[in-house]
Design an enzyme around this catalytic site. Structure first.
Site, PDB file in Angstrom:
ATOM      1  N   GLU A 267       0.904  -1.085  -0.203  1.00 10.83           N
ATOM      2  CA  GLU A 267      -0.537  -0.315  -0.819  1.00 10.83           C
ATOM      3  C   GLU A 267       1.097   1.443  -0.471  1.00 10.83           C
ATOM      4  O   GLU A 267       0.871   2.455  -0.353  1.00 10.83           O
ATOM      5  CB  GLU A 267      -0.957  -0.249   1.616  1.00 10.83           C
ATOM      6  CG  GLU A 267      -2.270  -0.650   1.108  1.00 10.83           C
ATOM      7  CD  GLU A 267      -3.684  -1.400   2.623  1.00 10.83           C
ATOM      8  OE1 GLU A 267      -1.962  -1.729   3.028  1.00 10.83           O
ATOM      9  OE2 GLU A 267      -4.166  -1.507   2.672  1.00 10.83           O
TER      10      GLU A 267
ATOM     11  N   GLU B 293      -3.042 -10.814   3.345  1.00  8.78           N
ATOM     12  CA  GLU B 293      -3.657  -9.511   4.696  1.00  8.78           C
ATOM     13  C   GLU B 293      -5.355 -11.576   4.183  1.00  8.78           C
ATOM     14  O   GLU B 293      -5.381 -11.572   6.145  1.00  8.78           O
ATOM     15  CB  GLU B 293      -4.838  -8.480   4.572  1.00  8.78           C
ATOM     16  CG  GLU B 293      -3.908  -7.615   4.547  1.00  8.78           C
ATOM     17  CD  GLU B 293      -3.216  -7.164   3.871  1.00  8.78           C
ATOM     18  OE1 GLU B 293      -2.879  -7.920   3.020  1.00  8.78           O
ATOM     19  OE2 GLU B 293      -2.819  -5.880   3.677  1.00  8.78           O
TER      20      GLU B 293
HETATM   21  N1  COA Z   1       4.564  -8.128  11.460  1.00 11.22           N
HETATM   22  C1  COA Z   1       5.752  -8.591  12.158  1.00 11.22           C
HETATM   23  N2  COA Z   1       6.629  -9.354  11.613  1.00 11.22           N
HETATM   24  C2  COA Z   1       7.202  -9.649  11.442  1.00 11.22           C
HETATM   25  C3  COA Z   1       5.565  -9.400   9.450  1.00 11.22           C
HETATM   26  C4  COA Z   1       5.112  -8.412   9.977  1.00 11.22           C
HETATM   27  N3  COA Z   1       3.908  -8.301   9.256  1.00 11.22           N
HETATM   28  N4  COA Z   1       6.794  -9.908   8.569  1.00 11.22           N
HETATM   29  C5  COA Z   1       7.650 -10.687   9.261  1.00 11.22           C
HETATM   30  N5  COA Z   1       7.900 -10.594  10.227  1.00 11.22           N
HETATM   31  C6  COA Z   1       8.839 -11.005  10.874  1.00 11.22           C
HETATM   32  C7  COA Z   1       8.941 -12.382  10.963  1.00 11.22           C
HETATM   33  O1  COA Z   1       8.207 -12.624  12.508  1.00 11.22           O
HETATM   34  C8  COA Z   1      10.017 -13.001  11.792  1.00 11.22           C
HETATM   35  O2  COA Z   1      10.609 -12.723  13.036  1.00 11.22           O
HETATM   36  P1  COA Z   1      12.258 -13.587  13.998  1.00 11.22           P
HETATM   37  O3  COA Z   1      12.896 -14.246  13.136  1.00 11.22           O
HETATM   38  O4  COA Z   1      11.747 -12.968  14.656  1.00 11.22           O
HETATM   39  O5  COA Z   1      10.253 -14.875  13.845  1.00 11.22           O
HETATM   40  C9  COA Z   1      10.439 -11.757  10.987  1.00 11.22           C
HETATM   41  O6  COA Z   1      10.221 -11.226  10.248  1.00 11.22           O
HETATM   42  C10 COA Z   1      11.275 -12.797   9.469  1.00 11.22           C
HETATM   43  O7  COA Z   1      10.526 -13.292   8.821  1.00 11.22           O
HETATM   44  P2  COA Z   1       9.816 -14.952   8.618  1.00 11.22           P
HETATM   45  O8  COA Z   1       8.842 -15.516   8.074  1.00 11.22           O
HETATM   46  O9  COA Z   1      11.121 -15.595   9.216  1.00 11.22           O
HETATM   47  O10 COA Z   1      10.352 -14.936   6.697  1.00 11.22           O
HETATM   48  P3  COA Z   1       9.987 -15.992   5.302  1.00 11.22           P
HETATM   49  O11 COA Z   1      11.505 -15.404   4.915  1.00 11.22           O
HETATM   50  O12 COA Z   1       9.755 -17.178   5.863  1.00 11.22           O
HETATM   51  O13 COA Z   1       8.578 -15.219   4.921  1.00 11.22           O
HETATM   52  C11 COA Z   1       7.003 -13.039   5.050  1.00 11.22           C
HETATM   53  C12 COA Z   1       8.570 -13.908   4.840  1.00 11.22           C
HETATM   54  C13 COA Z   1       7.265 -11.903   4.983  1.00 11.22           C
HETATM   55  C14 COA Z   1       6.996 -14.144   3.580  1.00 11.22           C
HETATM   56  C15 COA Z   1       6.697 -13.538   6.106  1.00 11.22           C
HETATM   57  O14 COA Z   1       7.990 -13.072   7.057  1.00 11.22           O
HETATM   58  C16 COA Z   1       5.268 -13.825   5.840  1.00 11.22           C
HETATM   59  O15 COA Z   1       3.783 -13.588   5.517  1.00 11.22           O
HETATM   60  N6  COA Z   1       4.678 -11.950   6.638  1.00 11.22           N
HETATM   61  C17 COA Z   1       3.604 -11.501   6.834  1.00 11.22           C
HETATM   62  C18 COA Z   1       3.109 -10.665   5.654  1.00 11.22           C
HETATM   63  C19 COA Z   1       2.050 -10.366   6.171  1.00 11.22           C
HETATM   64  O16 COA Z   1       0.990 -10.956   6.276  1.00 11.22           O
HETATM   65  N7  COA Z   1       1.119  -9.418   5.621  1.00 11.22           N
HETATM   66  C20 COA Z   1       0.495  -8.197   6.116  1.00 11.22           C
HETATM   67  C21 COA Z   1       0.037  -8.216   7.347  1.00 11.22           C
HETATM   68  S1  COA Z   1      -2.175  -7.209   6.717  1.00 11.22           S
END
Ligand code: COA
Length: 274
Positions: A128, A148
């Site tokens: 966004e 989301e």
């Molecule tokens: N909010 C808070 N923390 C987040 C985050 C978010 N939106 N996205 C990633 N992180 C944190 C993870 O919790 C992780 O923390 P940790 O290492 O202390 O456990 C760190 O960032 C790395 O993320 P991780 O999931 O281990 O990396 P990945 O490469 O396997 O996956 C993503 C990356 C972006 C695909 C995955 O983190 C994800 O799906 N994040 C959420 C995205 C999301 O839903 N965004 C919309 C929110 S409304």
């Protein structure tokens, strides 16, 4: 530029002193967005709007990433609400959403060119943010999307409304209903990205485009940005009014004289933004 210290962002000027860089510095969370992050970006931009030496801004994730490269992985999912907001009070919930949207609006209304420099994830609220920038430069390894729906929530920081205006109904619903990640190449083909570049060329490319805009006629870009952003929201005969008015405003700039004079004198123009 102000010495104001921010908690979630870093603000710097480039060496030539004509553009600024705002970096989100939450690498441990892939630059996830807290309300503080958005408020700080909006505050920094509001200040730069009046700073004559800033003629373009680059918004990006921190270069010093610790886990994975990211522009922003969206809303910070580790934060559950705000202590002052009663989660059961619908009016409070709705108003809290308005405040987040307000920051996106302030960012979108920044009067000078705003570049989203995306290297890595641009998801949810991060995507966004991309949608409120003027120019999007993405590295080939970047990923975009609205996940989301997979968390039982919705992209309501303007996501549904701004995406449909860029992509149309079918692509918008497909992206939002399924919550899948999309490669930068596909987003480029869909017209969401201005420039798609190899990782090793990314930093130089961002600098090159920001420098160009930072040396361009700032007032012309201001009226062009307003005409495109707001003229496109009204019928054509009203949209054309933005051009008449924009022409008048721009006609008073020193850069108009410089641009035409330089052409006639067969030299490169030296725009000052005045
Ligand atoms: N909010 C808070 N923390 C987040 C985050 C978010 N939106 N996205 C990633 N992180 C944190 C993870 O919790 C992780 O923390 P940790 O290492 O202390 O456990 C760190 O960032 C790395 O993320 P991780 O999931 O281990 O990396 P990945 O490469 O396997 O996956 C993503 C990356 C972006 C695909 C995955 O983190 C994800 O799906 N994040 C959420 C995205 C999301 O839903 N965004 C919309 C929110 S409304």
């Amino acid at each position: 530029m102000s010495e104001k210290q921010f908690e979630h962002i870093k603000v710097e000027k480039n060496k030539e002193n004509n553009y600024a860089i705002i970096s989100i510095i939450r690498p441990e969370k892939l630059n996830a967005l807290h309300t503080i992050t958005l408020r700080e970006i909006a505050e920094a931009l509001e200040e730069m709007a009046f700073n004559k030496s800033v003629r373009c801004v680059v918004l990006r994730g921190t270069k010093e990433y610790t886990k994975k490269p990211a522009f922003s992985a969206g809303a910070d999912l580790s934060i559950r609400g705000h202590p002052d907001i009663d989660p059961k009070n619908l009016m409070d919930q709705s108003h809290a959403m308005y405040i987040r949207q307000k920051y996106y609006d302030i960012i979108e209304r920044f009067p000078k060119p705003l570049i989203a420099a995306v290297d890595g994830y641009a998801l949810g609220g991060g995507f966004e943010l991309v949608l409120v920038c003027d120019i999007v430069i993405a590295s080939k390894r970047s990923t975009f999307g609205f996940p989301e729906i997979k968390r039982g929530i919705a992209p309501f920081n303007g996501g549904t409304q701004r995406l449909i205006r860029n992509l149309g109904k079918i692509r918008t619903k497909t992206m939002i209903f399924f919550g899948e990640h999309y490669k930068a190449e596909e987003m480029y083909d869909w017209g969401i990205i201005s420039f798609l570049v190899d990782e090793d060329k990314f930093e130089d490319f961002v600098h090159q485009k920001a420098s160009w805009l930072g040396n361009a006629p700032t007032k012309s870009l201001f009226v062009i940005k307003k005409a495109i952003d707001y003229g496109s929201q009204v019928p054509l005969n009203l949209g054309l009014q933005f051009e008449y008015l924009g022409y008048a405003i721009n006609s008073q700039s020193k850069d108009v004289i410089e641009g035409v004079t330089a052409f006639l004198q067969k030299r490169e123009p030296k725009f000052t933004g005045e």
